[in-house]
Motif scaffolding. Sequence first.
Motif, mmCIF file in Angstrom:
data_model
loop_
_atom_site.group_PDB
_atom_site.id
_atom_site.type_symbol
_atom_site.label_atom_id
_atom_site.label_comp_id
_atom_site.label_asym_id
_atom_site.label_seq_id
_atom_site.Cartn_x
_atom_site.Cartn_y
_atom_site.Cartn_z
ATOM 1 N N SER A 91 0.973 -1.259 -0.012
ATOM 2 C CA SER A 91 -0.111 -0.139 0.012
ATOM 3 C C SER A 91 0.741 1.167 0.070
ATOM 4 C CB SER A 91 -0.950 -0.143 1.230
ATOM 5 O OG SER A 91 -0.335 0.348 2.384
ATOM 6 N N ALA A 92 0.232 2.399 -0.302
ATOM 7 C CA ALA A 92 1.074 3.769 -0.409
ATOM 8 C C ALA A 92 1.632 3.919 1.061
ATOM 9 C CB ALA A 92 0.097 4.901 -0.813
ATOM 10 N N PHE A 93 0.735 3.691 2.151
ATOM 11 C CA PHE A 93 1.233 3.715 3.485
ATOM 12 C C PHE A 93 2.425 3.179 3.757
ATOM 13 C CE2 PHE A 93 1.246 2.809 8.069
ATOM 14 C CZ PHE A 93 1.636 4.063 8.677
ATOM 15 N N ASN A 94 2.557 1.936 3.621
ATOM 16 C CA ASN A 94 3.639 0.990 3.720
ATOM 17 C C ASN A 94 4.851 1.564 3.044
ATOM 18 O OD1 ASN A 94 2.224 -0.851 5.278
ATOM 19 N ND2 ASN A 94 1.843 -2.271 4.081
ATOM 20 N N LEU A 95 4.800 1.887 1.703
ATOM 21 C CA LEU A 95 5.679 2.437 0.982
ATOM 22 C C LEU A 95 6.309 3.718 1.529
ATOM 23 C CD1 LEU A 95 7.428 1.886 -1.651
ATOM 24 C CD2 LEU A 95 5.698 3.207 -2.887
ATOM 25 N N ARG A 96 5.524 4.360 2.059
ATOM 26 C CA ARG A 96 5.897 5.767 2.803
ATOM 27 C C ARG A 96 6.847 5.602 3.852
ATOM 28 N NH1 ARG A 96 4.123 11.514 2.699
ATOM 29 N NH2 ARG A 96 4.617 12.373 4.396
ATOM 30 N N VAL A 97 6.331 4.452 4.770
ATOM 31 C CA VAL A 97 7.014 4.402 5.776
ATOM 32 C C VAL A 97 8.361 3.570 5.591
ATOM 33 C CG1 VAL A 97 6.998 2.645 8.009
ATOM 34 C CG2 VAL A 97 5.104 4.100 7.334
ATOM 35 N N ARG A 98 8.485 2.561 4.685
ATOM 36 C CA ARG A 98 9.700 2.178 4.329
ATOM 37 C C ARG A 98 10.708 3.059 3.674
ATOM 38 N NH1 ARG A 98 6.359 -1.956 1.946
ATOM 39 N NH2 ARG A 98 6.688 -1.314 -0.250
ATOM 40 N N GLY A 99 10.003 4.163 2.949
ATOM 41 C CA GLY A 99 10.993 5.269 2.635
ATOM 42 C C GLY A 99 11.549 5.996 3.509
ATOM 43 N N LEU A 100 10.976 6.380 4.819
ATOM 44 C CA LEU A 100 11.161 6.774 5.704
ATOM 45 C C LEU A 100 12.527 6.167 6.439
ATOM 46 C CD1 LEU A 100 7.987 8.284 7.551
ATOM 47 C CD2 LEU A 100 9.846 9.788 6.137
ATOM 48 N N PHE A 101 12.367 4.940 6.474
ATOM 49 C CA PHE A 101 13.510 3.878 7.114
ATOM 50 C C PHE A 101 14.546 3.358 6.178
ATOM 51 C CE2 PHE A 101 10.046 4.729 10.166
ATOM 52 C CZ PHE A 101 10.708 4.683 11.437
ATOM 53 N N SER A 102 14.234 3.610 5.110
ATOM 54 C CA SER A 102 15.178 2.634 3.971
ATOM 55 C C SER A 102 16.498 3.163 4.222
ATOM 56 C CB SER A 102 14.596 2.843 2.582
ATOM 57 O OG SER A 102 13.362 2.333 2.307
ATOM 58 N N PRO A 103 17.423 2.247 4.154
ATOM 59 C CA PRO A 103 19.030 2.248 4.402
ATOM 60 C C PRO A 103 19.465 2.808 3.061
ATOM 61 C CG PRO A 103 18.563 -0.013 4.448
ATOM 62 C CD PRO A 103 17.054 0.664 4.348
ATOM 63 N N ARG A 104 20.689 3.288 3.127
ATOM 64 C CA ARG A 104 21.656 3.501 2.018
ATOM 65 C C ARG A 104 21.966 2.300 1.495
ATOM 66 N NH1 ARG A 104 23.127 7.433 5.547
ATOM 67 N NH2 ARG A 104 24.760 6.098 6.375
ATOM 68 N N ASP A 105 21.869 2.029 -0.011
ATOM 69 C CA ASP A 105 22.554 0.705 -0.768
ATOM 70 C C ASP A 105 23.109 1.063 -2.192
ATOM 71 O OD1 ASP A 105 20.070 1.117 -1.880
ATOM 72 O OD2 ASP A 105 19.239 -0.522 -1.401
ATOM 73 N N GLU A 106 23.450 0.132 -2.587
ATOM 74 C CA GLU A 106 23.932 0.297 -3.968
ATOM 75 C C GLU A 106 22.958 0.744 -5.061
ATOM 76 O OE1 GLU A 106 26.386 -3.013 -5.196
ATOM 77 O OE2 GLU A 106 28.247 -2.160 -4.009
ATOM 78 N N GLU A 107 21.560 0.426 -5.067
ATOM 79 C CA GLU A 107 20.596 0.644 -5.783
ATOM 80 C C GLU A 107 20.241 2.178 -5.789
ATOM 81 O OE1 GLU A 107 17.480 -1.778 -4.779
ATOM 82 O OE2 GLU A 107 18.261 -3.604 -5.078
ATOM 83 N N SER A 108 20.442 2.698 -4.628
ATOM 84 C CA SER A 108 20.257 4.239 -4.753
ATOM 85 C C SER A 108 21.447 5.012 -4.193
ATOM 86 C CB SER A 108 19.078 4.484 -3.808
ATOM 87 O OG SER A 108 19.120 3.850 -2.605
ATOM 88 N N PRO A 109 22.644 4.924 -4.848
ATOM 89 C CA PRO A 109 23.756 5.526 -3.816
ATOM 90 C C PRO A 109 23.765 7.042 -3.848
ATOM 91 C CG PRO A 109 24.218 5.213 -6.473
ATOM 92 C CD PRO A 109 22.605 4.429 -6.207
ATOM 93 N N CYS A 110 22.893 7.649 -4.519
ATOM 94 C CA CYS A 110 22.895 9.173 -4.061
ATOM 95 C C CYS A 110 21.762 9.415 -2.759
ATOM 96 C CB CYS A 110 22.126 9.635 -5.441
ATOM 97 S SG CYS A 110 20.747 9.361 -6.171
ATOM 98 N N SER A 111 21.187 8.424 -2.619
ATOM 99 C CA SER A 111 20.496 8.520 -1.049
ATOM 100 C C SER A 111 21.081 9.028 -0.198
ATOM 101 C CB SER A 111 19.868 7.290 -1.014
ATOM 102 O OG SER A 111 19.180 7.058 0.292
ATOM 103 N N ALA A 112 20.460 9.702 0.917
ATOM 104 C CA ALA A 112 21.179 10.521 1.884
ATOM 105 C C ALA A 112 21.057 9.461 3.055
ATOM 106 C CB ALA A 112 20.691 11.565 2.237
ATOM 107 N N GLY A 113 20.273 8.542 2.856
ATOM 108 C CA GLY A 113 19.976 7.507 3.829
ATOM 109 C C GLY A 113 18.570 7.546 4.586
ATOM 110 N N PRO A 114 18.375 7.087 5.413
ATOM 111 C CA PRO A 114 17.174 7.064 6.260
ATOM 112 C C PRO A 114 16.728 8.426 6.812
ATOM 113 C CG PRO A 114 18.598 5.618 7.413
ATOM 114 C CD PRO A 114 19.256 6.042 6.295
ATOM 115 N N ALA A 115 15.406 8.793 6.894
ATOM 116 C CA ALA A 115 15.168 9.925 7.635
ATOM 117 C C ALA A 115 15.181 9.592 9.016
ATOM 118 C CB ALA A 115 13.830 10.305 7.146
#
Length: 152
Positions: free
Chosen positions: A1-25
Amino acid sequence: SAFNLRVRGLFSPRDEESPCSAGPAFNFYDILTAGKMKATTQAVLDSLVERIGVSDEFAFHYSILEADSNGNTPATEEFVMGSKTTFQKSIDFEDVRTHSVLRMLIHHKWTSYGERSALRDVIFYMIFVLLVSFALISAATQHVNVTFPNNS
């Protein structure tokens, strides 16, 4: 669901798939180890399970649990090899340990790595036991004449 995706986005760690990611909020490791936000911990774990369509199939998102205390996954160079991952730390908490996401991650790790390692260890042990048994039996059945010099 959109809610689960948003929550995962807040806690998602840095990885090679998104190297420009600043990391989790937010750092799930910190929330978990503080032990004061049980409802938040359960909500984050619940967001890691996603039903696929209307079937009884589910997708599990483990990246948050595989991250170290700084929010780095093992795929990144910043991952601290000696530190405990969020998954390893979560085993210390009874209410978290029984969550379906952790049970599925344990099952996944067992089928991916543990089962093969245990089978390999059993095979090596059986070979070792057979070789030692053969050596002992062959040594016991040989007749060896040994004479010792008389030192008197």
